[in-house]
Design an enzyme around this catalytic site. Structure first.
Site, PDB file in Angstrom:
ATOM      1  N   SER B  85      -4.622   5.212   1.123  1.00  0.00           N
ATOM      2  CA  SER B  85      -3.208   5.081   0.775  1.00  0.00           C
ATOM      3  C   SER B  85      -2.501   6.381   1.128  1.00  0.00           C
ATOM      4  O   SER B  85      -2.870   7.453   0.630  1.00  0.00           O
ATOM      5  CB  SER B  85      -3.081   4.776  -0.718  1.00  0.00           C
ATOM      6  OG  SER B  85      -1.740   4.922  -1.137  1.00  0.00           O
ATOM      7  N   LYS B 168      -7.211  -5.788   1.406  1.00  0.00           N
ATOM      8  CA  LYS B 168      -6.464  -5.423   2.621  1.00  0.00           C
ATOM      9  C   LYS B 168      -6.305  -6.676   3.464  1.00  0.00           C
ATOM     10  O   LYS B 168      -7.288  -7.393   3.706  1.00  0.00           O
ATOM     11  CB  LYS B 168      -7.214  -4.363   3.421  1.00  0.00           C
ATOM     12  CG  LYS B 168      -7.202  -2.990   2.779  1.00  0.00           C
ATOM     13  CD  LYS B 168      -8.175  -2.040   3.478  1.00  0.00           C
ATOM     14  CE  LYS B 168      -7.728  -1.707   4.885  1.00  0.00           C
ATOM     15  NZ  LYS B 168      -8.719  -0.797   5.551  1.00  0.00           N
ATOM     16  N   ASN B 204       1.483  -8.102   1.195  1.00  0.00           N
ATOM     17  CA  ASN B 204       0.864  -7.533  -0.010  1.00  0.00           C
ATOM     18  C   ASN B 204       0.964  -8.507  -1.180  1.00  0.00           C
ATOM     19  O   ASN B 204       0.008  -8.670  -1.953  1.00  0.00           O
ATOM     20  CB  ASN B 204       1.566  -6.225  -0.408  1.00  0.00           C
ATOM     21  CG  ASN B 204       1.319  -5.112   0.596  1.00  0.00           C
ATOM     22  OD1 ASN B 204       0.528  -5.271   1.523  1.00  0.00           O
ATOM     23  ND2 ASN B 204       2.019  -4.006   0.425  1.00  0.00           N
ATOM     24  N   SER B 242      -2.914  -4.066   0.100  1.00  0.00           N
ATOM     25  CA  SER B 242      -2.194  -3.383   1.172  1.00  0.00           C
ATOM     26  C   SER B 242      -2.340  -4.220   2.436  1.00  0.00           C
ATOM     27  O   SER B 242      -3.210  -5.088   2.524  1.00  0.00           O
ATOM     28  CB  SER B 242      -2.772  -1.979   1.396  1.00  0.00           C
ATOM     29  OG  SER B 242      -4.141  -2.058   1.735  1.00  0.00           O
ATOM     30  N   LYS B 338       6.625   6.648  -5.945  1.00  0.00           N
ATOM     31  CA  LYS B 338       5.196   6.933  -5.911  1.00  0.00           C
ATOM     32  C   LYS B 338       4.903   8.216  -6.694  1.00  0.00           C
ATOM     33  O   LYS B 338       3.963   8.283  -7.497  1.00  0.00           O
ATOM     34  CB  LYS B 338       4.749   7.078  -4.457  1.00  0.00           C
ATOM     35  CG  LYS B 338       3.262   6.991  -4.238  1.00  0.00           C
ATOM     36  CD  LYS B 338       2.919   7.209  -2.766  1.00  0.00           C
ATOM     37  CE  LYS B 338       3.492   6.109  -1.878  1.00  0.00           C
ATOM     38  NZ  LYS B 338       3.117   6.294  -0.456  1.00  0.00           N
ATOM     39  N   SER B 357      -0.935   4.348  -5.764  1.00  0.00           N
ATOM     40  CA  SER B 357      -0.255   3.850  -4.574  1.00  0.00           C
ATOM     41  C   SER B 357       0.979   3.073  -5.004  1.00  0.00           C
ATOM     42  O   SER B 357       1.125   2.710  -6.169  1.00  0.00           O
ATOM     43  CB  SER B 357      -1.183   2.935  -3.766  1.00  0.00           C
ATOM     44  OG  SER B 357      -1.352   1.699  -4.444  1.00  0.00           O
ATOM     45  N   GLY B 358       1.876   2.847  -4.075  1.00  0.00           N
ATOM     46  CA  GLY B 358       3.065   2.074  -4.407  1.00  0.00           C
ATOM     47  C   GLY B 358       4.312   2.654  -3.780  1.00  0.00           C
ATOM     48  O   GLY B 358       4.262   3.257  -2.713  1.00  0.00           O
TER      49      GLY B 358
END
Lengths: 381, 381, 381, 381
Positions: B85, B168, B204, B242, B338, B357-358
């Site tokens: 990430s 993923k 996602n 992701s 994030k 993550s984000g």
């Protein structure tokens, strides 16, 4: 004998020019033209020096205050101190806090037990500061003197009763640098930014050391032009300072607790030990008298919390508790650093209407790596 | 009978190409070519799609892994799942976590008491996903199937034992959109960004709903193309997903607890109720078995905490607990969002080596406004 | 007698690690291990000091060069000078330009007519520079000496024949500042950024004044520590400089024209009078021998243009031709300023593969408000 | 018979609330309450949708106009069209251009020779636009009708005489989307940004195609919801459009040349062939009647140039004349793209007071990869 009764009202703002919250307080008689002493707030916008959100808010708030006090706009500054910190990145709600002070008659000598001191405020202006004094001992000494005056105005004799000192001082401008150099003087910096060698941070830090000197946090003999922004072991635990090129004098507002106060509010403070230290924030709330069930705040504990004032200065080191962070490399570290402080406070207070200023790297406001947090609480019956 | 023994090692990285931490684990025999199942980490860089820090780290880690496993680089993906990430804004330390799985012989039928389940992992690849399936039911169903396969590989039968599912999936690219349209199909979006209507977030979120469907968090009958990124009440509490344009298949790694495991680790999870909910983070640590003295973590409680995996999805609303924030208006909300998640986690864990993550706005990963937090702890004797 | 034959090849790069263009030149025999003297390029990435695109490109290009020259990577620097400028915002194509120099035998005394001078290059290293010399006279003098050596290496005696001098010098780091101060010296700045008082710009500007001194653009008697970044009327019209903390010596590459050269290339230069002065850019092309039909370049004129090297230093004033601009207030002025320079050049050259570095505010590289533009053209038969 | 006499005055603004330039024009009698038809300008600020510089400027300009016209602020919109484009990155001077129109009596039938047409303006409002029409055929048709009305108001019958059409239309908001969906309709996008699938760009592009339809640049039969932001070969060469959520009607201002006009101004336009095409900008000036000595503008040619209106839409492709640029990957491409357009125009006009809007990626305003440039010149005697 006259005793202070201080109140603090927090008004979220829906836009930079939103004065409706203040108007409601005025309509309700909670703030009166002769009791309003300060407006302290966070304004939305870029947070950089071309922050039109902050400028527009400043214009709108001064216009409202002039109408409220029935005085010309250019006299507002003499009556009410404005501290507007620009930039609400992340979870900081744009808001304005109105500080009011009324005087009530109390029987002579009667005072609350020492364990029950309450909030008082005091204010003072400084001697004019010349551009060549900015960021140097001249500014330190003049802020120190004004801080003592503000303590006297607050009726505070003991530095240990002081929990927050907000200071605004002159910075440098292209014009004032020219003026100083034409008179044969040097200036502390030609960098007008808030970068690590910028005139803005030198002014802020001289102001912080002035407070530290007045409160005995730092001995005057330890101070010189050379230690400013060099020796980070010299700092204040209660000074929150800002600087603006346009000003000529410094302004100081002192918040503390006094056994002579008749306020229903109490202030306290603490410092965080590093940039992620939530316990330091909780200590500030405890210092103001907030008690947590089971060690950490939950909804039940927080109604008595009125407001929090915090700094979010970026650490000078890129190591936190042994691990590297990349914050110092971020081109927008100034904004992210401020946002992170807002989250640290909000994660403890459970609300987003917190006053959090900062973003600059390193400061004499608070210990190396740590930050200042002051909290105002309503004394529960 | 074979039982799993899973370990997780966190290595801070001094630069995007720093594999020294992994090499030390290899030299110490802690990770072996046949036990390494996944590398999950945060890489420093811009965090946007031209994040050369992440790309460089990916190249360097695959090169190292190929040498370590003595296989060609292009076969690494078949043996080890990479979840990198990008972006470490604020207080997120760049790091790589190595997940290893060994099989130990145990007497048949012997299993730990139900109250003492331990960490297991499982992995699976999905059927190929066509561009017209991306961000739609096709992708949801194929992720759901792969999630069930990964649960089986982990030896997990009960969805309640699953605490984290990393996925993923393929996203869209200019080329794959062209391919789909030439075959007479439409695609979910022509926006290749991670904006609110971007193909990236649709992929996602379809992946997240696939996990939710497999785990029974959402009934299949409640799912359709129309609900994706529309009905936020459908979500998973354990899916972290992701997407990347270059991929053709989905990859799934499931983390859960099993009474058959011989690991000394346990995983747990919780969700935050909103963007400033530190208690939600503490609940995740409690779920993993961490006990706090006096209600909140202090240094004494945290040595048994091994790692935290968290999302920091920006809320869809600009109101938090009744007050407005301006985060959604920030042009760099993606990065600030994030960073704020990183601070929320670090303020609880007391460390900066957290996987966060984000930054995207709204997601089926976690409840509306809230985020997923999973924690891995060492079971204290 | 030996005469120089200099060539310059421009290779667009598809990613920071793309060396395919250089490999094609090598395969075609256009660059040889013993003829390659410099690699000068623009790399994609953030352009700030944590620019992983630039770092990755540097690693990849040095690896390629080491293999090409069949020498260890750490000896590459002794053989080939690398000038990699990070950041390709806007319309600057990431590219690497390879400069080669071969020596051909010519009859003694034979030389081209003075009106037909051709491109020569020369290079030299400087004495080691101590941290306390960075951004001060010490650095100026050592760069001046190295510039004279590089001119001699190029076979250039007359400063008027010098059209471009690229210089890399040591900057400051936390470590080198500590070293200097422990030895009782001061340093020019504690600001490690490229802000107006940053060590990086002081080093760049001392290097520029060193070139100006060597070429007689500025008299040594006019130079002192006090004039650096203060007296902008002292400048070089041909110096393009950069600084890096890790270096200990300066490196200089001189480009000029000589009647002894056998190159088919010619170099010229000019300066822009302000930030929007396209005519200044056209003058640089004219100086290199490009002739425009009807006064301005069209496609027919440009095939003979080989490459352009330009600075894009942000003006110190916010007034351009009488009107105010807000560039100086932009938080990302550094990147936008670089991008604008790229557009100014591309709008004249009709191509995006131009070398444009800069973004800093004010410099002794070029006149106040203006910038340096050097152009290399193929002499049309 | 009545003939138009149109003037255009450009006033630089020292701050977002600076109306001093307009006041000077008013004091000098150059603009009169009944002659002011439009205010078109660039305001300093972030340029994004929380651009407080633009909002503050809008408030200040409407207040000034209300006082000038002696009408309530909420009636200003009916009398004067405001087109304020936020963001002056780089070399764009914040300014406001006042457009005035007066009617003068001329003998019937008398008209200038066809070769000497002069500036006229016309304006019209559109039918109300429903949220479900935004970015679709409904919006296209209503803008087309309003454009025809505005042409009639300008006295223009031949589309070839139209050189600039400025349009403002409603966009979408959370509220208007809710309204449409509750009535059982869909909307073009839930993305409220100006990203590639954002409602803002769909609205802008539907407006542009409406102009193209009215002027016959695109046949109505070639138009449908499906081609909007898909088929870039459909475009207008004269439409500059913007959208705002708060509006309900569209507004159109047409600028053209007429043999009936008595203005001393003339307008012309051209399009650039790509993002670096300075010749396209010069062609716009030539189209307005500016003659260049020796092929390119120099100071002597430019006094007759009154103003330039230009778009700077980012190309959809990352290839310019065969080489790759990284602009599309820049997180701040929106701002940099606008800044680059400002430089391209300024490098030709030799001034920074140019109207340059844009930054969005791809548009039906102008050809694929190119942009619209309109110029107003004073007809030299």
């Amino acid at each position: 004998m006259k005793a202070q009764q201080v109140e603090l009202f927090v008004c979220p703002m829906a836009s930079p020019s939103d004065t409706s919250g203040l108007q409601q307080l005025a309509d309700a008689g909670k703030i009166k033209p002769d009791s309003l002493v300060a407006l302290v707030g966070k304004t939305e916008g870029t947070g950089s020096h071309d922050d039109w959100g902050r400028v527009w808010a400043d214009v709108a708030l001064r216009d409202w205050t002039a109408r409220f006090l029935r005085i010309p706009v250019d006299e507002v500054a003499k009556r009410v101190i404005f501290v507007l910190s620009g930039g609400c990145p992340g979870v900081i709600t744009p808001h304005i806090a109105a500080v009011t002070r009324e005087w009530v008659e109390v029987p002579d000598g009667e005072s609350k037990p020492d364990g029950d001191k309450r909030l008082v405020v005091g204010r003072a202006g400084s001697e004019p500061m010349l551009p060549e004094e900015v960021g140097r001992m001249g500014q330190i000494r003049k802020v120190a003197a004004a801080t003592r005056d503000a303590m006297a105005d607050a009726g505070l004799a003991d530095a240990r009763d002081v929990h927050l000192v907000m200071v605004k001082v002159p910075g440098l401008t292209t014009a004032s640098i020219k003026d100083a150099e034409e008179r044969g003087h040097t200036v502390v910096s030609h960098d007008l930014t808030f970068g690590p060698e910028g005139a803005g941070v030198y002014a802020n830090d001289a102001a912080a050391l002035g407070v530290a000197m007045a409160l005995g946090e730092v001995r005057e003999t330890a101070l010189s032009d050379e230690v400013i922004r060099r020796n980070w072991n010299l700092f204040s635990e209660v000074a929150m300072t800002s600087s603006g090129g346009e000003k000529r004098h410094g302004e100081v507002v002192v918040f503390g607790n006094s056994s002579l106060s008749r306020s229903s509010l109490r202030i306290g403070h603490a410092v965080t030990k590093d940039f992620i230290d939530a316990e330091g924030v909780r200590n500030a709330l405890r210092s103001a008298g907030i008690r947590f069930q089971g060690g950490l705040p939950d909804e039940a504990d927080l109604p008595n919390l009125v407001h929090v004032f915090a700094k979010s200065v970026i650490p000078g080191s890129d190591i936190i508790r042994g691990n590297r962070i990349t914050l110092l490399d971020d081109v927008d570290a100034y904004q992210i650093g401020k946002a992170l402080g807002g989250m640290l406070i909000a994660s403890v207070t459970g609300r987003t209407t917190n006053y959090v200023s900062g973003g600059e790297r390193n400061s004499h406001q608070g210990p190396p790596g740590g930050n200042i947090v002051a909290a105002v609480a309503r004394v529960s019956r």
